[in-house]
Design an enzyme around this catalytic site. Structure first.
Site, mmCIF file in Angstrom:
data_model
loop_
_atom_site.group_PDB
_atom_site.id
_atom_site.type_symbol
_atom_site.label_atom_id
_atom_site.label_comp_id
_atom_site.label_asym_id
_atom_site.label_seq_id
_atom_site.Cartn_x
_atom_site.Cartn_y
_atom_site.Cartn_z
ATOM 1 N N THR A 1 0.833 -1.214 0.000
ATOM 2 C CA THR A 1 0.000 0.000 0.000
ATOM 3 C C THR A 1 0.865 1.259 0.000
ATOM 4 O O THR A 1 2.007 1.220 0.449
ATOM 5 C CB THR A 1 -0.851 -0.027 1.290
ATOM 6 O OG1 THR A 1 -1.721 -1.139 1.208
ATOM 7 C CG2 THR A 1 -1.642 1.241 1.516
ATOM 8 N N ARG B 1 -14.182 -7.973 -0.162
ATOM 9 C CA ARG B 1 -13.435 -7.598 1.058
ATOM 10 C C ARG B 1 -12.899 -6.160 0.966
ATOM 11 O O ARG B 1 -12.354 -5.733 -0.035
ATOM 12 C CB ARG B 1 -12.280 -8.573 1.245
ATOM 13 C CG ARG B 1 -11.405 -8.301 2.492
ATOM 14 C CD ARG B 1 -10.173 -7.515 2.144
ATOM 15 N NE ARG B 1 -9.263 -7.395 3.283
ATOM 16 C CZ ARG B 1 -8.216 -6.572 3.311
ATOM 17 N NH1 ARG B 1 -7.950 -5.797 2.275
ATOM 18 N NH2 ARG B 1 -7.442 -6.516 4.365
ATOM 19 N N THR C 1 -0.339 0.945 6.934
ATOM 20 C CA THR C 1 -0.186 -0.146 5.971
ATOM 21 C C THR C 1 0.047 -1.445 6.720
ATOM 22 O O THR C 1 0.732 -1.459 7.741
ATOM 23 C CB THR C 1 0.969 0.109 4.988
ATOM 24 O OG1 THR C 1 1.083 -1.032 4.136
ATOM 25 C CG2 THR C 1 2.295 0.354 5.687
HETATM 26 N N1 ASP Z 1 -3.756 -2.428 4.610
HETATM 27 C C1 ASP Z 1 -4.018 -2.963 3.301
HETATM 28 C C2 ASP Z 1 -5.256 -3.815 3.361
HETATM 29 O O1 ASP Z 1 -5.421 -4.556 4.292
HETATM 30 C C3 ASP Z 1 -2.900 -3.759 2.752
HETATM 31 C C4 ASP Z 1 -1.516 -3.170 2.917
HETATM 32 O O2 ASP Z 1 -1.342 -2.173 3.562
HETATM 33 O O3 ASP Z 1 -0.584 -3.707 2.364
HETATM 34 O O4 ASP Z 1 -6.034 -3.769 2.451
#
Ligand code: ASP
Length: 359
Positions: free
Chosen positions: A225, A253, A276
């Site tokens: 992210t 989701r 993230t």
């Molecule tokens: N937080 C993000 C999610 O769960 C994924 C990520 O940060 O890599 O969708």
């Protein structure tokens, strides 16, 4: 004997009162600064992440490492220049994130991870610390810049969060750039999905030995992210986050990234945060808001708050990931409980920090 108190006094002056200007910029961000919260240390500042996870030096080629570092630097310098020229934190956050959305290196925009059905569903959010106004989108499949759409939801609608088809219709109505869903395709992320599906099949077949080989690889492929927090010369904090979510997600989701208070939060009274990591845990912990609330209610420093929320509360639940955060006085914090986090910061002196691994 009489001289002893005098010697003690001289030693105290010599070693006890080190000026704060001696402190190293890098050390402050990594280990936390003891700077008094009331003291403005940066008139403007910017901090970004490109995802946290099992990012280990041994799994990274020198070329890949340089590519990530260069893109982080390019992105943060765009935001820094806007702030330096007196631009708003909103514009700095949007333009910085857009550089990363357009790069296939990160799990946001082009390069987003794939859902179980083999599509890309994008989430993003933005918050303005001055007005506490916010905008977010979830499950978007054809809007080139989800962060721009999140900001449009904030500025041009009565709502905070739009999802799926409706969000796309709104984007079209507002004249945002619409792309064919294939724009988001990258072979690397597609292969990650195939590996996770193979791994799932092995579990069903009880092929534990072969399955173990896939695990490290899969852990690496899950995250990425992007996020940005900026403080402008007018003292306004803005924060934004953009993501493709988690590989192999299904049933529509939605993670933490588009949820205000979990993935993104900003309040001029306290700080701005972008998260993230494993979204479900960030939602359950209200990570971004909790950091701001701890500063507001407990009157603690930014670093103390980020540390408690990530290293104590998130970790206790079994969550993994991290945050970048910046307070009203320009103090900055990177905090994560994973092996690495793609990250960078710049202060008002133009000092740049780009890092990937823990140390
Ligand atoms: N937080 C993000 C999610 O769960 C994924 C990520 O940060 O890599 O969708």
């Amino acid at each position: 004997m009489k001289k002893l108190p005098l010697i003690f006094f001289i030693l105290l002056i010599a070693f006890g009162c080190k000026p704060t200007s001696d402190k190293n910029y890098n050390t402050d961000i990594e280990q936390g600064t003891s700077t008094n919260q009331q003291e403005k240390i940066n008139n403007f500042a910017i901090i970004i992440h490109g995802g946290a996870g099992t990012i280990l030096k041994k799994n990274m080629s020198d070329e890949k490492e340089a590519e990530y570092a260069a893109k982080l630097e390019e992105a943060i310098k765009v935001g820094y220049t806007i702030l330096k020229n007196g631009g708003t934190s909103q514009e700095a956050v949007m333009k910085t994130i857009q550089i990363m959305e357009e790069s296939p290196l990160f799990n946001a925009g082009k390069g987003a991870v794939f859902t179980n059905e083999g599509s890309n569903e994008l989430d993003a959010s933005f918050m303005d610390g001055k007005t506490l106004n916010a905008g977010a989108v979830a499950g978007v499949t054809n809007v080139k810049s989800p962060i721009e759409l999140a900001i449009k939801v904030m500025t041009d609608s009565d709502h905070v969060m739009l999802s799926g088809k409706g969000a796309s219709i709104f984007a079209e109505e507002k004249g945002l750039e619409i792309v064919d869903p294939s724009y988001f395709f990258t072979e690397r992320r597609f292969q990650s999905l195939q590996r996770i599906k193979d791994r799932e099949k092995m579990e069903l077949d009880h092929d534990d030995k072969t399955a173990a080989f896939y695990d490290a690889d899969i852990k690496n492929a899950k995250f990425g992210t992007v996020g940005c927090v900026a403080l402008d010369k007018n003292g306004n904090i803005a924060a934004g986050t953009s993501t493709g979510g988690m590989t192999n997600k299904r049933w529509g989701r939605i993670g933490d990234a588009p949820i205000i208070g979990s993935g993104t939060y900003a309040n001029n009274k306290t700080c701005g945060v972008s998260s993230t990591g494993w979204g479900e845990y960030f939602i359950r912990n209200q990570v971004a808001y909790d950091i701001s609330a701890q500063m507001e209610y407990k009157k603690i420093a930014l670093k103390e708050a980020t540390k408690d929320v990530i290293q104590n509360k998130l970790t206790a639940l079994g969550g993994t990931g991290g945050v970048v955060a910046l307070d009203k006085n320009g103090n900055m914090s990177f905090e994560f409980n994973t092996a690495g986090m793609y990250r960078a910061s710049m202060n008002d002196k133009g000092e740049l920090l780009v890092k990937i691994y823990k140390e």
